[in-house]
Write a protein that holds these residues in place. Structure first.
Motif: not given
Length: 719
Positions: A374-381, A415-432
């Protein structure tokens, strides 16, 4: 001699007490006996286990929450520090198991136990990394935090529910587990390229949540707006067996503080990221059925209260938050997860193929990824009361099959989608961290005579903005039995409000197709609150995405993604009848126009407006206008039937005039850099257009000249 039925025989009174206490005493006896069947011992004196693709470390705790052997932690920290010395860093997974599990050799070798599944999970992650980064190998470290989750064997293990839940709570409240988790995180962070994921399952999720709760929440509450060091990349609770009362309290604290977390990459792209994520399978019978039964037996002497009007949420019972887990308490859900079957053709493993998307129905950002079938989609309510960094969601059976089978390939992909999709693997990213102070308008309305603006806020509260004022006043809470997330239409007059609610029916994981129940709830608006006036249940179980009303003719129009129905409200139980069907299935908003006796229909994906003339014998869906960007809402001027359409792609409002077949070319009425996602509209009798912008967290007032002349940016008033 005592007469039965006239004066109670004391012997019967004692017999009644014995009859009541007998099962309880038996239960206590069985629990006491069986809690000692599996010895309280350490299983891994040699706590480092080297596998071909990964390394596994064990840290074990006794029944009182103390470490069996402190050197286990020291060896684990040395392992993590050494693994992270390479340029690429390492990947560290920390897992806490749940009930009926431990660190024994049997649990490592036999399928179905957490230790066996965790090893399978680590092997899959290591294999994926080797394929994705063949030139830069990254060591994979697994840390198995073990406790005495199994204290009895079948057939007595069911009686250990209460004993093991108390043990998990006791261990979490001690300092040793907290110290272990924080030291592991610090060791991994010695290399900023290393990644750390914390995972808890069942009672282990309860343990994880409670062990880190105070540290995490205290750090967040003391932080100011700006960059913040969130030291781990993912905190995931899988099928947590914990009362949702704690989750409710976390959500309310974050909600009251209006806290959001964002990941910002070097290009300035912003991705919302969670503080923690709770995921429960719809097929998790253990937490859906057995947990509330066990919890109810354990709180016979506990006292609960009913929530009053001081809490604007649709659950009035405190007891329900204690008996049910967060995954089965829909009012706490922040995201929806849907599954679409993949086509049969293609390679067996098609990879993650993660995409950040826009959901045309909910008008919310979404993350989609491939599983095995299946292809899964996680959407904000879009209307969720939980709009916080504590993400709570329920997933299909095809993603997590049941309570214990949590380490399949689909879970790895999640788990991969949650980590990658939230941008934490982006180079030089920072949490605000952002402390939001604005308004989150879910619905706008105007009182016909006074011109006062009424709006519903995402907190579940209604406010009124009197004409000429800049300070909103609290009006009422959303009624307790109405979840804003399930409201697909809201309309009313000066003294009442009517909600069209499409409620999801819990299928218990027996089917992938979700069933729904549609209701109309009409309420009289009194000073300080709503009073029930009428309730009707519609026939059928379709999922309607939008609705509109013709109150004069007592008709309700309801739309799925590809069909429009009409229902007669004069009937005691209205049955929606098919009115018109589309070819492509892209509907997401319908509006009834009383002046023209027609329906105005939006297709956000195609940027199109359709018209349905209701005066014809066989209504048809006719194309009225195109190239509208991403149209999401329509307002109609009753004086001249001019249409105003919110386009949250172009950040603008279109104005156009249509007959029952076609429209004149649309003109931009107002466009502003202050708009982010203009998505709610309401017109006053004097021609003022109110625009609600959920992302900008503001409400704008635009005059007939197309200029913004008022901005309400907080509940404290105009700023």
């Amino acid at each position: 001699m005592t007469e039965y039925g006239t004066r109670r025989d004391p012997r019967l009174r004692y017999s009644g007490w014995l009859h009541t206490l007998g099962p309880v005493l038996l239960l206590v006896a069985l629990t006491s006996i069986t809690s000692g069947c599996v010895s309280n011992r350490m299983y891994r004196p040699d706590s480092i286990q080297q596998e071909s693709d990964y390394t596994l470390a064990f840290v074990e705790f006794d029944d009182q929450g103390e470490p069996w052997s402190p050197p286990q932690l020291f060896r684990t920290l040395d392992l993590i520090e050494e693994a992270g010395q390479g340029d690429a860093g390492s990947i560290v997974f920390v897992f806490i198991h749940g009930w009926d599990n431990n660190a024994s050799l049997k649990h490592e070798q036999k399928k179905g136990y957490s230790l066996s599944g965790f090893k399978q999970f680590l092997a899959q992650v290591a294999n994926d990394l080797r394929i994705e980064y063949p030139e830069r190998p990254r060591p994979v470290i697994g840390v198995f935090l073990a406790w005495r989750g199994q204290s009895a064997y079948a057939p007595f293990k069911g009686f250990t529910f209460w004993n093991r839940r108390r043990a998990a709570t006791r261990i979490a409240s001690g300092l040793a587990v907290q110290q272990t988790l924080l030291r592991i995180i610090d060791a991994a962070n010695l290399n900023p390229r290393s990644r750390t994921a914390l995972i808890g399952h069942s009672f282990g999720a309860l343990l994880m949540e409670q062990a880190l709760l105070h540290t995490l929440v205290t750090g967040i509450l003391r932080a100011t707006t700006g960059e913040i060091d969130l030291t781990y990349d993912l905190l995931l609770l899988l099928n947590p067996a914990a009362p949702s009362l704690l989750a409710k309290q976390i959500v309310e604290v974050l909600e009251q503080e209006r806290i959001k977390l964002y990941q910002i990459d070097s290009q300035g792209n912003r991705y919302e990221r969670p503080l923690m994520v709770s995921v429960t399978s719809v097929a998790d019978r253990a937490t859906r059925v057995l947990y509330p039964i066990g919890s109810s037996l354990g709180v016979m002497t506990s006292k609960f209260r009913k929530y009053g009007t001081e809490f604007c949420h649709p659950v009035a019972s405190q007891r329900s938050f204690y008996l049910y887990t967060a995954g089965h308490n829909q009012v706490l859900h922040s995201h929806d997860v849907t599954a679409t079957p993949l086509p049969p053709e293609g390679p067996p493993d098609r990879g993650l193929q993660l995409r950040r998307e826009y959901d045309p129905v909910s008008q919310q950002p979404a993350i989609s990824f491939n599983g095995t079938e299946h292809r899964f989609t996680v959407t904000e309510k879009p209307l969720a009361l939980n709009d916080t960094p504590y993400w709570i969601m329920r997933v299909p059976k095809s993603l997590i099959p049941d309570h214990s089978d949590i380490f399949g390939l689909d879970t790895v992909r999640l788990i991969q989608a949650l980590i990658v999709g939230t941008g934490v693997l982006e180079s030089d990213s920072r949490t605000m961290l952002v402390r939001e102070t604005g308004i989150r308008p879910l619905a706008l309305g105007v009182r016909p005579l006074s011109g006062d603006l009424i709006f519903a806020e995402q907190s579940g509260e209604f406010y009124v903005l009197p004409k000429g004022s800049s300070v909103p006043s609290f009006l009422a809470c959303t009624p307790p039995d109405i979840d804003p997330d399930q409201v697909i239409a809201l309309f009313g007059d000066r003294a009442s409000a009517s909600f069209i609610v499409n409620r999801a029916i819990d299928g218990g994981g027996k089917r992938e197709q979700q069933a729904y129940r549609t209701e109309l709830v009409r309420l009289s608006l009194l000073e300080g609150g709503f009073k029930p006036a009428e309730q009707k249940r519609f026939r059928g179980s379709r999922r309607f995405v939008t609705a509109s009303a013709d109150p004069v003719r007592q008709k309700i129009y309801l739309a799925t993604r590809d069909e429009i129905y009409v229902a007669d409200l004069s009937q005691p139980r209205p049955e929606p009848a098919l009115l018109v069907r589309t070819d492509g299935g892209k509907l997401n908003r319908i509006t009834f126009d009383a002046n023209g006796n027609r329906l105005l229909v939006l297709d956000s994906e195609g940027g199109q407006l359709y018209i349905v003339n209701l005066d014809t014998a066989e209504p048809e869906l006719r194309l009225g206008a195109t190239a509208l960007g991403r149209p999401v809402y329509i307002a109609i001027d009753p004086s001249d039937s001019m249409l105003y359409i919110a386009d949250n792609q172009g950040r603008q409002i279109w104005r156009l005039e249509c007959d029952n077949h076609t429209c004149v070319p649309p003109q931009v009425f107002v466009r502003s850099s202050a708009f982010r996602t203009p998505s709610r509209l309401a017109l006053t009798p004097d021609g003022t257009l109110w625009i609600g912008d959920l992302e900008a967290q503001k409400i704008f007032a635009v005059g007939p000249d197309g200029n913004i002349h008022q901005t309400i940016s907080s509940l404290a008033g105009e700023q």
